[in-house]
Design an enzyme around this catalytic site. Structure first.
Site, PDB file in Angstrom:
ATOM      1  N   TYR A 189       0.721  -1.100  -0.548  1.00 24.00           N
ATOM      2  CA  TYR A 189       0.045  -0.374   0.336  1.00 24.00           C
ATOM      3  C   TYR A 189       0.727   1.414  -0.232  1.00 24.00           C
ATOM      4  O   TYR A 189       1.981   1.653  -0.706  1.00 24.00           O
ATOM      5  CB  TYR A 189      -1.011  -0.592   1.379  1.00 24.00           C
ATOM      6  CG  TYR A 189      -1.943   0.457   1.042  1.00 24.00           C
ATOM      7  CD1 TYR A 189      -3.234   0.678  -0.440  1.00 24.00           C
ATOM      8  CD2 TYR A 189      -2.731   2.171   1.810  1.00 24.00           C
ATOM      9  CE1 TYR A 189      -3.995   1.631  -0.700  1.00 24.00           C
ATOM     10  CE2 TYR A 189      -3.517   2.925   2.067  1.00 24.00           C
ATOM     11  CZ  TYR A 189      -4.039   2.185   0.738  1.00 24.00           C
ATOM     12  OH  TYR A 189      -5.480   3.127   0.482  1.00 24.00           O
ATOM     13  N   ARG A 242      -9.432  10.621  -7.591  1.00 24.64           N
ATOM     14  CA  ARG A 242      -8.881  11.687  -6.993  1.00 24.64           C
ATOM     15  C   ARG A 242      -7.542  10.956  -6.205  1.00 24.64           C
ATOM     16  O   ARG A 242      -7.876   9.895  -4.138  1.00 24.64           O
ATOM     17  CB  ARG A 242      -9.446  12.466  -6.056  1.00 24.64           C
ATOM     18  CG  ARG A 242      -8.727  13.321  -4.414  1.00 24.64           C
ATOM     19  CD  ARG A 242      -8.948  14.212  -3.578  1.00 24.64           C
ATOM     20  NE  ARG A 242     -10.405  12.293  -2.785  1.00 24.64           N
ATOM     21  CZ  ARG A 242      -9.515  12.177  -1.854  1.00 24.64           C
ATOM     22  NH1 ARG A 242      -8.001  12.778  -1.615  1.00 24.64           N
ATOM     23  NH2 ARG A 242      -9.578  11.209  -0.806  1.00 24.64           N
ATOM     24  N   LYS A 260      -5.994  -1.892  -1.285  1.00 21.75           N
ATOM     25  CA  LYS A 260      -6.791  -1.869  -0.374  1.00 21.75           C
ATOM     26  C   LYS A 260      -7.301  -3.216   0.465  1.00 21.75           C
ATOM     27  O   LYS A 260      -7.298  -3.629   1.668  1.00 21.75           O
ATOM     28  CB  LYS A 260      -8.195  -0.605  -0.399  1.00 21.75           C
ATOM     29  CG  LYS A 260      -8.716   0.016   0.991  1.00 21.75           C
ATOM     30  CD  LYS A 260      -7.983   0.862   0.930  1.00 21.75           C
ATOM     31  CE  LYS A 260      -8.277   2.378   2.044  1.00 21.75           C
ATOM     32  NZ  LYS A 260      -7.429   3.592   1.984  1.00 21.75           N
ATOM     33  N   GLU A 331     -13.585   4.857  -2.199  1.00 19.64           N
ATOM     34  CA  GLU A 331     -12.484   4.595  -1.984  1.00 19.64           C
ATOM     35  C   GLU A 331     -12.530   5.884  -3.317  1.00 19.64           C
ATOM     36  O   GLU A 331     -11.812   5.443  -4.504  1.00 19.64           O
ATOM     37  CB  GLU A 331     -11.576   3.478  -1.983  1.00 19.64           C
ATOM     38  CG  GLU A 331     -10.090   3.913  -1.957  1.00 19.64           C
ATOM     39  CD  GLU A 331      -9.588   3.951  -0.802  1.00 19.64           C
ATOM     40  OE1 GLU A 331      -8.431   4.679  -0.074  1.00 19.64           O
ATOM     41  OE2 GLU A 331     -10.215   3.585   0.861  1.00 19.64           O
ATOM     42  N   ASP A 332     -11.935   6.567  -2.695  1.00 20.45           N
ATOM     43  CA  ASP A 332     -10.401   8.154  -3.716  1.00 20.45           C
ATOM     44  C   ASP A 332     -11.359   8.375  -4.911  1.00 20.45           C
ATOM     45  O   ASP A 332     -11.160   8.633  -5.603  1.00 20.45           O
ATOM     46  CB  ASP A 332      -8.986   7.105  -4.059  1.00 20.45           C
ATOM     47  CG  ASP A 332      -7.913   7.610  -2.945  1.00 20.45           C
ATOM     48  OD1 ASP A 332      -8.042   7.703  -1.811  1.00 20.45           O
ATOM     49  OD2 ASP A 332      -7.411   6.979  -3.419  1.00 20.45           O
ATOM     50  N   ASP A 354     -13.832   5.531   3.077  1.00 20.67           N
ATOM     51  CA  ASP A 354     -13.019   5.502   4.267  1.00 20.67           C
ATOM     52  C   ASP A 354     -12.778   6.624   4.420  1.00 20.67           C
ATOM     53  O   ASP A 354     -11.386   7.134   5.409  1.00 20.67           O
ATOM     54  CB  ASP A 354     -11.588   4.239   3.560  1.00 20.67           C
ATOM     55  CG  ASP A 354     -10.773   4.303   4.932  1.00 20.67           C
ATOM     56  OD1 ASP A 354     -10.954   3.913   5.966  1.00 20.67           O
ATOM     57  OD2 ASP A 354      -9.692   4.061   3.948  1.00 20.67           O
ATOM     58  N   ASP A 355     -12.385   7.776   2.678  1.00 18.07           N
ATOM     59  CA  ASP A 355     -11.706   8.880   3.124  1.00 18.07           C
ATOM     60  C   ASP A 355     -12.187   9.979   4.589  1.00 18.07           C
ATOM     61  O   ASP A 355     -11.674  10.413   4.740  1.00 18.07           O
ATOM     62  CB  ASP A 355     -11.846   9.158   1.820  1.00 18.07           C
ATOM     63  CG  ASP A 355     -10.977   8.443   0.678  1.00 18.07           C
ATOM     64  OD1 ASP A 355      -9.748   7.881   0.880  1.00 18.07           O
ATOM     65  OD2 ASP A 355     -11.495   8.125  -0.323  1.00 18.07           O
ATOM     66  N   ASN A 504      -0.569  11.783   2.114  1.00 19.66           N
ATOM     67  CA  ASN A 504       0.195  10.275   1.767  1.00 19.66           C
ATOM     68  C   ASN A 504       0.412  10.686  -0.259  1.00 19.66           C
ATOM     69  O   ASN A 504      -0.521  11.286  -0.370  1.00 19.66           O
ATOM     70  CB  ASN A 504      -0.276   8.947   1.491  1.00 19.66           C
ATOM     71  CG  ASN A 504      -0.996   8.554   2.998  1.00 19.66           C
ATOM     72  OD1 ASN A 504       0.117   8.322   4.020  1.00 19.66           O
ATOM     73  ND2 ASN A 504      -1.504   7.399   3.845  1.00 19.66           N
ATOM     74  N   ASN A 552      -1.820   5.553   9.879  1.00 27.49           N
ATOM     75  CA  ASN A 552      -2.390   4.937   8.947  1.00 27.49           C
ATOM     76  C   ASN A 552      -4.077   4.008   8.944  1.00 27.49           C
ATOM     77  O   ASN A 552      -4.393   3.286   9.347  1.00 27.49           O
ATOM     78  CB  ASN A 552      -1.473   4.236   8.710  1.00 27.49           C
ATOM     79  CG  ASN A 552      -1.501   2.991   7.388  1.00 27.49           C
ATOM     80  OD1 ASN A 552      -2.888   2.738   6.770  1.00 27.49           O
ATOM     81  ND2 ASN A 552      -0.819   3.171   6.385  1.00 27.49           N
TER      82      ASN A 552
END
Length: 657
Positions: A189, A242, A260, A331-332, A354-355, A504, A552
């Protein structure tokens, strides 16, 4: 192209009139002058022609780039709003594991055990001679893998070896990852996965996910049914808009979904057969990808928000129909879509982001421990957030709940937060149109004054904690960090500043651990998004070792997902997310507390995930969203955590044990 030399010469700036204007010149002199002029014109003409380049003002590279783009654009001239439906005329036939033999076994990574096959299995599965005669222990195989990894010189090469291993022997891959999590998690990751995503189309060798194009939006159910493993329990889906702090990577962002889910298995024991990575290919705004002949995604601009929303509606509906028990993790997605989709689907489907929620929970889990170590009373805590995107606002909202659960009103809790974006302190009267998600924390007590820089905000607020989610390297400068320390020191002796540069990968971190130690004389309580190494500093009394913390998300999302799955939760509630944070803060052991850590050591991430999952399950039951039989809960209520913990451990994947 031909030119008339006489005409061209006359037009030349090199031609001059005769120098003498005397009226007394003769015919001979005129001839001589004419000959001289003609000679000069001829020389000038040759010189001009030799120097003139008809393409000198043309940008050839720009034309070539346009031609290349035109050749790559396979959608030019087509209507963009008509979608066909894939018609498949047969179902895929799969060989059951019990009847597979020979290369059928060795070529299926979920069945292949490499040199761990027993003599009996080698005979019964027709493997004799297909693998070396040696039978090795798991420890020897893991050691060989680590030796191979250590011979690779770059992190990308190490990632590719691990990816190849996973494609051949999943059990061995996860055994290697679990036993060497500190060394390998940064490869699987962040930070390596960021570089992998940037190069995914070039590195691609085989499919590892479901690739769902908006051009095939009418065939989503068919695509989902093509996944080779039945009844997945969790998927991670991204549209690549993103990725970390790297921006819009389009279909290349699928690396995030793959990485992930590797952590869901490695950190929480969700069986790899029950995981499903998905990328929604809706085009990209990334010019480099659009120009890259190897780019694997849709070579088109992203659709309008309304079209994307329709596509997501169809996707979520299809997922619910094909895999009704599957948990969906977003995610993202870029900020506005992230908030919109979470609010749109969270009460209808089993899903979370999760973000927004995972990042908020893991930071809150660390912040709870940091407050206990800081010496600053809760009522005096003031927090400045540099970054007001989906992650920043998500984290801040989780922390608001932390304060409301300790007796503060929602408004009093909100008043502890000052959010800063690229235009300065977020206020309602700043003059720009605020994004909807920023309005919750927009200040109204600035008396018309606008604070344009982080330094100005720190001087105005005098914070006890500074959190960075900007994806901008070095934004926490020496002056910023020293100002934070000074504001904390002013409150009394023994107080410590809280500094969380969380972006990150490492190239986007707001500051390094070494800088934080130096600029605060070692008093900082530090947590970063990417891993840093401990620092030893020599003093007159001996060497002092400072230990960083990595905030994390791997400490939260695997346990949260595992708990929701095992509880058979119909949805993921705010209470479940909050409990994942508070239980994380209670998962440290005595050694970790004595070292001043606020997160467990990464080697204990599976222990932490079991604790988080257990508490999330209980929260789901309290919230009325657990669909487990009531008789099961009655048994756990009688025997307590010991029984529930054993039940969880009996159901998690622990390969080759």
């Amino acid at each position: 192209m031909a030119f008339n030399s006489t005409t061209y010469s006359t037009a030349s700036s090199d031609i001059s009139t005769p120098r003498s204007s005397s009226p007394s010149y003769s015919v001979n002199s005129a001839r001589s002058s004419s000959s001289s002029v003609s000679k000069r014109m001829s020389i000038s003409s040759r010189r001009s022609l030799s120097q003139f380049n008809p393409m000198s003002s043309v940008d050839i590279r720009a034309i070539e780039a346009q031609m290349k783009m035109a050749s790559l654009d396979g959608l030019r001239g087509y209507s963009q709003n008509h979608y066909g439906e894939v018609q498949q005329y047969r179902n895929t036939d799969y060989v059951p594991k019990s009847s597979a033999c020979g290369y059928q076994v060795l070529r299926e990574p979920l069945w292949n055990k490499g040199l761990s096959f027993t003599p009996e299995e080698r005979v019964s599965k027709n493997l004799t001679g297909l693998i070396p005669h040696a039978m090795e222990s798991v420890e020897t195989q893991v050691a060989r893998c680590m030796k191979m990894i250590n011979t690779r010189t770059t992190n990308i090469d190490k990632y590719l070896y691990l990816s190849s291993l996973k494609d051949q022997n999943i059990d061995l891959f996860y055994r290697v990852l679990i036993d060497n999590v500190r060394e390998l998690m940064p490869l699987v990751y962040t930070p390596t996965i960021g570089d992998v995503c940037l190069q995914y189309s070039t590195l691609y060798t085989r499919p590892e996910a479901l690739y769902i194009s908006i051009k095939q939006r009418k065939s989503i159910k068919t695509i989902l049914r093509n996944w080779p493993y039945p009844s997945p329990e969790i998927c991670v889906v991204t549209d690549g808009s993103r990725i970390l702090g790297l921006g819009d990577l389009g279909v290349n962002g699928v690396g995030i979904s793959i990485g992930k889910l590797a952590l869901y298995t490695g950190a929480a024991g969700i069986h790899p057969e029950k995981t499903l990575p998905i990328v929604l290919d809706c085009g990209t705004a990334n010019e480099d990808n659009l120009k890259d002949p190897f780019y694997l995604g849709l070579r088109a601009r992203r659709p309008a928000p309304a079209v994307m929303e329709e596509f997501m509606d169809e996707f979520m509906e299809a997922v619910h129909e094909v895999f009704p028990n599957m948990l969906v993790q977003f995610e993202d997605f870029e900020t506005e879509k992230a908030f919109n989709f979470l609010e749109r689907y969270r009460n209808q489907y089993k899903c979370f982001n999760d973000d927004i929620q995972g990042t908020g929970a893991v930071v809150l889990g660390g912040y709870i421990g940091a407050v206990n170590l800081s010496g600053v009373p809760i009522e005096e805590q003031r927090l400045v957030f540099m970054g007001a995107g989906s992650a920043g606002v998500g984290v801040a909202k989780q922390m608001v709940e932390y304060y409301t659960r300790r007796g503060l009103s929602e408004q009093a809790a909100k008043d502890k937060f000052w959010l800063v974006d690229t235009k300065g302190l977020v206020t309602l009267d700043r003059g720009d149109k605020l994004a909807e998600h920023k309005k919750y924390f927009a200040r109204t007590d600035n008396n018309g004054h606008q604070f344009r820089s982080l330094e100005e905000v720190i001087e105005y607020v005098r914070p006890s904690a500074l959190v960075g989610l900007t994806a901008t390297f070095g934004v926490f400068t020496e002056s910023v960090v020293r100002a934070l320390k000074a504001s904390v020191d002013a409150g009394g002796v023994g107080r410590r500043p809280i500094l969380f540069p969380l972006s990150n990968p490492l190239t986007k971190a707001e500051c390094t651990f070494e800088q934080a130690i130096q600029w605060t004389e070692g008093t900082v309580i530090f947590a970063s998004g990417s891993p840093f190494s401990p620092i030893s500093i020599k003093t007159t009394e001996g060497a002092v070792t400072y230990y960083p913390n990595q905030g994390n998300n791997v400490y939260v999302f695997p346990g949260l997902g595992l708990g929701a799955i095992l509880a058979k939760a119909s949805k993921v509630t705010d209470e479940m997310v909050y409990i994942s944070a508070s239980s994380l803060s209670e998962s440290l052991n005595a050694e970790e507390i004595h070292k001043g850590l606020i997160y467990p050591r990464i080697e204990r991430v599976r222990d932490a995930s079991v604790i988080v999952a257990r508490e999330v399950m209980k929260a789901a039951r309290r919230e009325g969203v657990s669909e487990l039989p009531e008789s099961q809960w009655v048994e756990w209520e009688e025997w307590g955590d010991v029984a529930l913990t054993k039940w969880i451990k009996d159901r998690i994947y622990d390969p080759l044990k």
